[in-house]
Design a protein around this motif. Structure first.
Motif, mmCIF file in Angstrom:
data_model
loop_
_atom_site.group_PDB
_atom_site.id
_atom_site.type_symbol
_atom_site.label_atom_id
_atom_site.label_comp_id
_atom_site.label_asym_id
_atom_site.label_seq_id
_atom_site.Cartn_x
_atom_site.Cartn_y
_atom_site.Cartn_z
ATOM 1 N N ASN A 110 0.774 -1.332 -0.122
ATOM 2 C CA ASN A 110 -0.029 0.007 -0.018
ATOM 3 C C ASN A 110 0.939 1.367 0.079
ATOM 4 O OD1 ASN A 110 -2.241 1.726 0.308
ATOM 5 N ND2 ASN A 110 -3.322 -0.091 1.629
ATOM 6 N N GLU A 111 0.353 2.310 -0.211
ATOM 7 C CA GLU A 111 0.860 3.652 -0.197
ATOM 8 C C GLU A 111 0.027 4.931 0.531
ATOM 9 O OE1 GLU A 111 0.042 6.506 -2.378
ATOM 10 O OE2 GLU A 111 -1.617 5.131 -3.034
ATOM 11 N N HIS A 124 -2.239 6.151 9.469
ATOM 12 C CA HIS A 124 -1.860 6.044 7.767
ATOM 13 C C HIS A 124 -3.225 6.260 7.266
ATOM 14 C CE1 HIS A 124 -0.932 4.293 4.199
ATOM 15 N NE2 HIS A 124 -2.099 3.707 3.988
ATOM 16 N N GLY A 126 -4.950 6.296 3.502
ATOM 17 C CA GLY A 126 -4.629 5.842 2.251
ATOM 18 C C GLY A 126 -5.630 4.677 2.368
ATOM 19 N N GLY A 127 -5.144 3.366 1.654
ATOM 20 C CA GLY A 127 -5.839 2.366 1.667
ATOM 21 C C GLY A 127 -5.916 1.530 2.831
ATOM 22 N N MET A 129 -5.328 -0.696 5.851
ATOM 23 C CA MET A 129 -4.209 -1.413 6.497
ATOM 24 C C MET A 129 -4.387 -1.905 7.588
ATOM 25 S SD MET A 129 -1.644 -0.800 4.435
ATOM 26 C CE MET A 129 -0.185 -0.732 5.014
ATOM 27 N N TRP A 132 -3.456 -5.902 7.738
ATOM 28 C CA TRP A 132 -2.233 -6.349 7.464
ATOM 29 C C TRP A 132 -1.245 -5.830 8.768
ATOM 30 C CZ3 TRP A 132 2.261 -3.353 5.869
ATOM 31 C CH2 TRP A 132 3.544 -4.066 5.282
#
Length: 147
Positions: A110-111, A124, A126-127, A129, A132
């Motif tokens: 991911n980023e 974080h 973004g997508g 996470m 994970w």
């Protein structure tokens, strides 16, 4: 950029983010997009103008709909430093870094942007996470949750 539009934001027309009222007057195109249950300015002028601004100056994008994953606890710094490709120890409190997250083989998972919101807390943006991060949290004293 000076507001040059008579496009107004009507909060009863759709679900917006906290930035919509301020963004609407700057949208010369009047184009809005749907994203994750929100409506946001799609383009303020056009894609070419905005791509040039990103590369040569500054741009504003409303990323409110992106998922947020919180990592907090005594081991937040070593955990985030282990997970991201950049050095998390160099992110000052109330600052952020754009980064990638990779698996042990160097494949991008991911980023996004990782914010350090406190001495022992990162978010974080973004997508997704959360799962994970949790799968790799053994041995770290951290709490991981979706904001």
């Amino acid at each position: 950029m000076e507001a040059k539009s008579d496009h107004t934001y009507d909060p009863t027309a759709f679900t917006g983010t906290a930035l919509n009222r301020g963004a609407a007057p700057y949208s010369q195109s009047g184009l809005w997009m749907a994203w994750a249950g929100y409506h946001l300015v799609d383009h303020y002028v056009n894609e070419v103008h905005e791509a040039a601004a990103i590369r040569t100056g500054a741009a504003i994008e409303d990323k409110s709909p992106l998922m947020k994953t919180v990592v907090k606890g005594p081991d937040a710094i070593p955990f985030v430093d282990r997970m991201m490709v950049r050095d998390a120890t160099k992110i000052d409190v109330l600052h952020c870094n754009y980064t990638f997250y990779c698996d042990d083989f160097g494949h991008v998972v991911n980023e996004g942007i990782t914010f350090r919101t406190a001495e022992d807390e990162f978010i974080h943006c973004g997508g997704p996470m959360t799962d994970w991060f949790k799968a790799h949290a053994d041995g770290f004293d951290v709490e991981i949750l979706t904001a």
